[in-house]
Scaffold this motif. Structure first.
Motif, PDB file in Angstrom:
ATOM      1  N   LYS A 194      -1.917  -5.970  16.464  1.00  0.00           N
ATOM      2  CA  LYS A 194      -3.175  -5.227  17.035  1.00  0.00           C
ATOM      3  C   LYS A 194      -2.886  -4.944  18.415  1.00  0.00           C
ATOM      4  O   LYS A 194      -2.384  -5.611  19.134  1.00  0.00           O
ATOM      5  N   VAL A 202      -3.609   0.190  16.502  1.00  0.00           N
ATOM      6  CA  VAL A 202      -2.382  -0.995  15.988  1.00  0.00           C
ATOM      7  C   VAL A 202      -1.046  -0.429  16.530  1.00  0.00           C
ATOM      8  O   VAL A 202      -1.007   0.851  16.625  1.00  0.00           O
ATOM      9  N   LEU A 250      -9.378  -6.941  12.407  1.00  0.00           N
ATOM     10  CA  LEU A 250      -9.520  -5.308  12.635  1.00  0.00           C
ATOM     11  C   LEU A 250     -10.483  -4.429  12.237  1.00  0.00           C
ATOM     12  O   LEU A 250     -11.168  -4.793  11.187  1.00  0.00           O
ATOM     13  N   PHE A 286      -6.150  -8.586   5.381  1.00  0.00           N
ATOM     14  CA  PHE A 286      -5.630  -8.420   6.570  1.00  0.00           C
ATOM     15  C   PHE A 286      -6.459  -7.995   7.801  1.00  0.00           C
ATOM     16  O   PHE A 286      -6.457  -8.363   8.976  1.00  0.00           O
ATOM     17  N   ARG A 287      -7.169  -7.110   7.461  1.00  0.00           N
ATOM     18  CA  ARG A 287      -8.337  -6.733   8.339  1.00  0.00           C
ATOM     19  C   ARG A 287      -9.101  -7.753   8.715  1.00  0.00           C
ATOM     20  O   ARG A 287      -9.644  -8.093   9.917  1.00  0.00           O
ATOM     21  N   THR A 331      -3.294   2.456   4.445  1.00  0.00           N
ATOM     22  CA  THR A 331      -4.335   1.354   4.360  1.00  0.00           C
ATOM     23  C   THR A 331      -4.077   0.315   4.678  1.00  0.00           C
ATOM     24  O   THR A 331      -3.279  -0.561   4.236  1.00  0.00           O
ATOM     25  N   ILE A 332      -4.798  -0.382   5.588  1.00  0.00           N
ATOM     26  CA  ILE A 332      -4.403  -1.954   5.827  1.00  0.00           C
ATOM     27  C   ILE A 332      -5.188  -2.701   4.873  1.00  0.00           C
ATOM     28  O   ILE A 332      -6.485  -2.391   4.945  1.00  0.00           O
ATOM     29  N   TRP A 342       3.007   0.064  16.055  1.00  0.00           N
ATOM     30  CA  TRP A 342       4.121  -0.070  15.219  1.00  0.00           C
ATOM     31  C   TRP A 342       5.347  -0.313  16.177  1.00  0.00           C
ATOM     32  O   TRP A 342       5.579   0.448  17.192  1.00  0.00           O
ATOM     33  N   ILE A 376       3.663  -4.718  12.843  1.00  0.00           N
ATOM     34  CA  ILE A 376       2.413  -4.117  13.332  1.00  0.00           C
ATOM     35  C   ILE A 376       1.578  -4.942  13.799  1.00  0.00           C
ATOM     36  O   ILE A 376       1.538  -6.025  13.481  1.00  0.00           O
ATOM     37  N   THR A 424       0.996  -1.355   0.027  1.00  0.00           N
ATOM     38  CA  THR A 424       0.118  -0.080   0.001  1.00  0.00           C
ATOM     39  C   THR A 424       1.143   1.338  -0.009  1.00  0.00           C
ATOM     40  O   THR A 424       2.074   0.904   0.046  1.00  0.00           O
TER      41      THR A 424
END
Length: 87
Positions: A46, A33, A27, A21-22, A16-17, A35, A44, A7
């Motif tokens: 949660k 999240v 998510l 993955f979301r 943008t995730i 970092w 990254i 992204t």
């Protein structure tokens, strides 16, 4: 491990995730999240669970207090978004 996705970073530093993955990691809007530095780059993770499922807090916090904290956080997030939203 799953396949990687790419992204872009916006001028404001936002990313943008990817939807896959979301979905895979549960998510949702309002989740946080974390970092982290990793030996091979950036990791990254949660940091919180979706509002109706509580959040990461100390293990000795009772369930009813966890729910109260999650509700307060959800309200704060909603109010912040509504006050910052511009058409």
């Amino acid at each position: 491990m799953g396949e990687g996705k790419t992204t872009r970073i916006t001028r404001k530093g936002q990313v943008t995730i990817p939807k896959e993955f979301r979905a895979e990691f549960g998510l949702r809007e309002g989740d946080e999240v974390r970092w982290e530095n990793a030996e091979d780059g950036i990791r990254i993770r949660k940091a919180t669970q979706s509002a109706d499922r509580g959040m990461l807090v100390d293990e000795d916090v009772p369930e009813d207090k966890r729910e109260e904290m999650a509700e307060e956080m959800e309200t704060e997030i909603r109010e912040k978004r509504e006050s910052e939203w511009q058409p």
